[in-house]
Design a protein around this motif. Structure first.
Motif, PDB file in Angstrom:
ATOM      1  N   CYS A  95       0.646  -1.288   0.121  1.00  0.00           N
ATOM      2  CA  CYS A  95      -0.048   0.172   0.111  1.00  0.00           C
ATOM      3  C   CYS A  95       0.792   1.284   0.071  1.00  0.00           C
ATOM      4  N   GLY A 123      -4.438  14.313   5.268  1.00  0.00           N
ATOM      5  CA  GLY A 123      -3.484  13.915   4.055  1.00  0.00           C
ATOM      6  C   GLY A 123      -2.208  14.974   4.172  1.00  0.00           C
ATOM      7  N   SER A 126       1.330  13.491   3.241  1.00  0.00           N
ATOM      8  CA  SER A 126       1.156  12.127   2.281  1.00  0.00           C
ATOM      9  C   SER A 126       1.935  12.639   1.317  1.00  0.00           C
ATOM     10  N   ARG A 148      -1.101   4.370   3.570  1.00  0.00           N
ATOM     11  CA  ARG A 148      -1.929   4.673   2.589  1.00  0.00           C
ATOM     12  C   ARG A 148      -3.288   3.844   2.495  1.00  0.00           C
ATOM     13  N   VAL A 149      -4.412   4.425   2.474  1.00  0.00           N
ATOM     14  CA  VAL A 149      -5.659   3.698   2.271  1.00  0.00           C
ATOM     15  C   VAL A 149      -6.062   3.933   0.921  1.00  0.00           C
ATOM     16  N   PRO A 150      -6.838   2.942   0.283  1.00  0.00           N
ATOM     17  CA  PRO A 150      -7.388   3.117  -1.136  1.00  0.00           C
ATOM     18  C   PRO A 150      -8.732   3.693  -1.106  1.00  0.00           C
ATOM     19  N   GLN A 151      -9.261   4.151  -2.107  1.00  0.00           N
ATOM     20  CA  GLN A 151     -10.802   4.676  -2.176  1.00  0.00           C
ATOM     21  C   GLN A 151     -11.516   3.326  -2.171  1.00  0.00           C
ATOM     22  N   ASP A 169     -10.977   6.257   2.525  1.00  0.00           N
ATOM     23  CA  ASP A 169     -10.378   7.343   2.149  1.00  0.00           C
ATOM     24  C   ASP A 169     -11.183   8.558   2.897  1.00  0.00           C
ATOM     25  N   GLU A 170     -12.442   8.564   2.691  1.00  0.00           N
ATOM     26  CA  GLU A 170     -12.983   9.898   3.169  1.00  0.00           C
ATOM     27  C   GLU A 170     -13.430   9.681   4.658  1.00  0.00           C
ATOM     28  N   GLY A 173      -8.967   8.088   6.405  1.00  0.00           N
ATOM     29  CA  GLY A 173      -7.855   8.622   5.813  1.00  0.00           C
ATOM     30  C   GLY A 173      -6.799   7.642   6.299  1.00  0.00           C
ATOM     31  N   ASP A 174      -5.525   8.028   5.751  1.00  0.00           N
ATOM     32  CA  ASP A 174      -4.284   7.413   5.987  1.00  0.00           C
ATOM     33  C   ASP A 174      -4.081   7.241   7.538  1.00  0.00           C
ATOM     34  N   GLN A 214     -10.788  -0.360   9.727  1.00  0.00           N
ATOM     35  CA  GLN A 214      -9.231  -0.291   9.359  1.00  0.00           C
ATOM     36  C   GLN A 214      -8.529  -1.646   9.742  1.00  0.00           C
TER      37      GLN A 214
END
Ligand code: GLU
Length: 310
Positions: A95, A123, A126, A148-151, A169-170, A173-174, A214
């Motif tokens: 990731c 972010g 980031s 890092r997290v994906p959408q 992501d929304e 977040g990371d 998470q």
């Protein structure tokens, strides 16, 4: 017949048992044992400043005194750095992980949205360049590390809270995977331990519900199984039977002084939570006779509202 579940009691050794974790550990034990399963005991002593060996001993004694038992462990997170490190490397590869120099104050000031009890990481760090990272380090600033997290939307079914979903992501977040002091973060440690210790049933307080997406994301990325989740309401009210603030915050010692014996304490908590009709002394073994995991959802559904429940 449900196949046998492996549950866990996973306290942080930062204090004695109190009403909240007596309730969670009782229901975790009942859930596992009602399927003919077993319990793992894990001491979550990742935080070197707050964890105290004397509390580990006291928690184990408290747990046993209440008539609760474990079949494997105790396992100590403080001895597991190698396993967490391997997982950290895999995540970095899969990731991406980056250093984050934000302080708590930075995060509190950032106009980041909140999601339930959780700050969404905006972010800030980031996309720092190598030079920017080097300059911050040279100025003596310490970094934590974020994955890092994906959408991606994580959807899961909680046996108490029902359908839950969170957009990584929304709404998250990371997130931190290694802390500024070098300790691996709770989210990572708990996922590795649950998998290595064969935990298939996680019963805990609803305050940890927002961590579950998470943890599921980490399980999926690391190709680990996802346990069944049950997030119990905080001990506030149930069918009009109100726990006083003193009850909620009460340590086992205070509850013993009030309810006389461990059986008195278990009986009171079981009564308040709707696991028995009378406010009378009882034992986990006695409660097991009438307990079915399927009653969990009926007992607690809808007591606590979670902003991101589907
Ligand atoms: N160690 C945490 C606590 O004592 C519990 C973590 C978990 O159940 O995942 O609150």
């Amino acid at each position: 017949m449900t196949s046998p579940l492996t549950g866990r009691f996973a306290p942080s050794p930062t204090g004695r048992m109190h009403a909240g974790n007596i309730f969670a550990s009782l229901v975790a034990w009942l859930t596992a044992k009602s399927t003919g399963g077993s319990m793992v005991l894990r001491i979550e002593d990742l935080d070197p400043d707050r964890s105290k060996p004397e509390f580990s001993d006291a928690l184990m004694k408290d747990y046993e005194a209440l008539g609760l038992t474990w079949d494997a462990g105790p396992f100590f997170q403080s001895t597991r750095a190698e396993a967490y490190h391997d997982a950290y490397e895999q995540l970095a590869e899969a990731c991406g992980i980056y250093p984050c120099f934000c302080t708590r104050a930075d995060l509190a000031c950032a106009s980041a949205p909140h999601w339930g009890d959780k700050h969404v990481y905006p972010g800030t760090c980031s996309h720092l360049s190598t030079d920017e990272v080097a300059a911050r380090k040279a100025a003596g600033r310490e970094a934590s590390f974020r994955v890092r997290v994906p959408q991606e939307r994580i959807i899961f079914s909680d046996s108490v809270q029902g359908a839950c979903s969170q957009m990584l992501d929304e709404e998250c977040g990371d997130f931190i995977i290694r802390r500024k002091d070098g300790a691996f973060a709770y989210q990572l440690a708990v996922v590795i331990d649950d998998a290595d210790q064969g935990v298939t049933s996680v019963v805990r307080g609803v305050d940890l519900l927002s961590s579950t997406p998470q943890q599921i994301f980490l399980q999926r990325t690391l190709r680990l199984p996802t346990p069944a989740y049950a997030h119990l309401p905080l001990l506030v009210a149930q069918s009009g039977r109100r726990l006083s603030k003193r009850d909620r915050d009460a340590s086992l010692d205070e509850m013993l002084a009030r309810y006389g014996t461990p059986a008195g304490v278990i009986g009171h908590i079981a009564y308040v939570c709707g696991l028995q009709e009378e406010d009378a002394p009882t034992t986990p073994e006695e409660l097991l006779k009438g307990f079915k995991p399927s009653t969990l959802s009926a007992l607690y559904q809808g007591i606590i509202s979670i902003p991101w429940r589907a």
